[in-house]
Design an enzyme around this catalytic site. Sequence first.
Site, PDB file in Angstrom:
ATOM      1  N   ASP A 463       0.830  -1.209   0.000  1.00 60.49           N
ATOM      2  CA  ASP A 463       0.000   0.000   0.000  1.00 60.49           C
ATOM      3  C   ASP A 463       0.865   1.260   0.000  1.00 60.49           C
ATOM      4  O   ASP A 463       2.078   1.219   0.255  1.00 60.49           O
ATOM      5  CB  ASP A 463      -0.927  -0.018   1.220  1.00 60.49           C
ATOM      6  CG  ASP A 463      -2.273   0.654   0.946  1.00 60.49           C
ATOM      7  OD1 ASP A 463      -2.366   1.473   0.017  1.00 60.49           O
ATOM      8  OD2 ASP A 463      -3.248   0.359   1.675  1.00 60.49           O
ATOM      9  N   ASP A 531     -10.712   1.887  -3.316  1.00 65.31           N
ATOM     10  CA  ASP A 531     -11.226   1.604  -1.972  1.00 65.31           C
ATOM     11  C   ASP A 531     -12.749   1.574  -1.950  1.00 65.31           C
ATOM     12  O   ASP A 531     -13.348   1.138  -0.963  1.00 65.31           O
ATOM     13  CB  ASP A 531     -10.733   2.662  -0.983  1.00 65.31           C
ATOM     14  CG  ASP A 531      -9.325   2.378  -0.477  1.00 65.31           C
ATOM     15  OD1 ASP A 531      -8.800   1.283  -0.748  1.00 65.31           O
ATOM     16  OD2 ASP A 531      -8.743   3.265   0.181  1.00 65.31           O
TER      17      ASP A 531
END
Length: 708
Positions: A463, A531
């Site tokens: 990430d 997301d």
Amino acid sequence: MPETVKPEIAAGGRTWLLSGPASSYALHLTEADELVHLHWGARIALVDAEALAAVPFQGRASFEAALDGHEEYPVEGGPRFVRPALSVRTGTGRRGTEWTFESYEIQQEPGSEGGRDDGGAELRLRFRDGALVITLHYRMRGDVVERWTTLRNDGEEPLELLRADSATWTLPEREDWRLSHLHGRWAAESRLVRAPLTYGEKIIGSRRGHTGHQYLPWVALDTDATEERGEVYGCALGWSGSWRISVAQLPDARVQITGGAGYDDSGLLRLAAGESFTTPLFAGLWSDAGFGGASRAWHAYQRAHVIPDAERDRPVLFNSWEATFFDISEEQQATLARRAAAIGVELFVVDDGWFGARTGDHAGLGDWWPNPDRFPNGLKPLADHVHALDMQFGIWVEPEMVNPDSDLYRAHPDWVQFQPGRKRTEFRNQLMLNLAREDVQEYLFERLDSLLSSAPIDYVKWDFNRCFTDAGWPDDPYPQRLWVDHVRALYALLDRLRAAHPGVAFESCSGGGGRIDLGILARTDQVWTSDNTDPLDRLDIQHGFSQIHPARVMAAWVTDSPNTQLNGRISSLRFRFVSAMAGVLGVGGDLSEWTEEELAEARRWVDLYKEIRPLVQRGDQYRLRPPAGGLSAVQYVRGDETVVLAWLQAQRYGEPVPALRLRGLDPTASYECRETGEVHRGAVLLHHGLRTGLRGDLDATVIRLRRI
């Protein structure tokens, strides 16, 4: 269909032609060493390229430059007024480039034979301006032209690269160009916009240090294309840092596309004596099969030449984030793993919260060892338990970041990017490590290598949850190099970890789709698309994503209803699964709260996905109808099999839902629907369509057809 052939050179060695199955790219060097563009489009012969080279430029007024809109790689200086692809400053402050041609060569990739190759023969054109050696690289892979540039300092004094774009693409003279690109923001990435191109420059890019949620580094231009017909020109940049693509319609209506690393011209790198810089790859594609044909060509190119192990289907995963957030323990994760295995999941991923003092987003980043309270014996017991359930085991990391509340930052506060005398900006309570530093690179490799060796880990979700803000390096004589060297170090770190742990797969994530491009895709097995896991929003995001990237890398999750991440929308498990089955299927809901009926239904959907997975991940994709409020659908074709995923957002006024006209089928063949047993003629499916049976709001279905 003709194959890709080795680049052809005209007598005299000053006209070059690269050809793929359907397209050609031609360029010519004038007697004045001016490198001019001749052709990009439908396939032509070398004699055609020579004829184009013989056509003189039209005369220009004293306020115009004859080369503008014609040069292959415009440099700064001389009679040019277009945006330069190259801007160099010497140690004495002199700017501008006056090159002379030195040589050309064709570099054959290992394994290529004779005059034919797999698309790997590379044309190199070498120029010199004093100590600066400029090499332009061209390689044809199918109908995708790969271009990049190498710059080397052969002198004794340093040279500063203010701007060094990868390539400039020149389009043929047409009227009424239209520009397509993908825009967005966090949780709303990859949304397609298409509008007329007007005079001047349209610039998209990122000045954030990573690819960004705001734009993907891809553009497409057409004049009258539809989804399945018409000429489309597309360009895609392979760079995971700050970048810029400029689409310029010049005063004479010619169009050029220039792109490369860095957002502005303030300085990329300083080349010391003997040093070189290779720009990112900038790929171009011509198709006469519309937007859909261009997308399928991009997808095939990436599966064949970019994505690692693309012939391997990606497993169905479960990710713990939305189920547990930071509140995790070994026992709790083991319970979720058992539930995930029961619905057919193949890869279990522990997300954020397993390491250091990571009980929230305020601490722990940089301390890459298991939290002793949550995992007293490390990650191996949980990984062994997951493997015993016949699943792979994965973890989440964010190596480029550090929390001020961490052992790493307390020991090395100078390892972050910062400007002396200025506040260190925190986003999400974290700072950016200066990955351009060799000591930071070595620390991260040692910690991650040790971590991957400590337990049977099969998968890493990598990430990147903030942008560059304080991009300073007080101890370095040329601190702005960190914008480029951070990305080069990231690539080197990933390459090194993949070599040391060849069985580990990597996913690129950046708060969703903030780092997706051809550069990162060459080093990761899939990407986290957004997301936003709302199944309706995802249809738009996935539609835009598919313009350039294949379903094989597009991770998509089924999460809870009502949607807890963004909007509280209520949707059926059916709609959520069919939405996510258009890519690499994952589950991210709190399985401990799902009823037995929901778990049983989920198992059926997972089983169905595994059956159609080879078509979705490796087949040809056809966008049958875009998500525009009513019926939308995508179709995947591979061999004799086809599958249609269809969604109905809303049915208005009781009107019947239109039939779906399929694509990619044999009109003379018959196809059996595996859901109903009905037999359909290919010509009927192509011209009249297939009824889906959808009705109401947020309905969805999967239809499988087999040629008989």
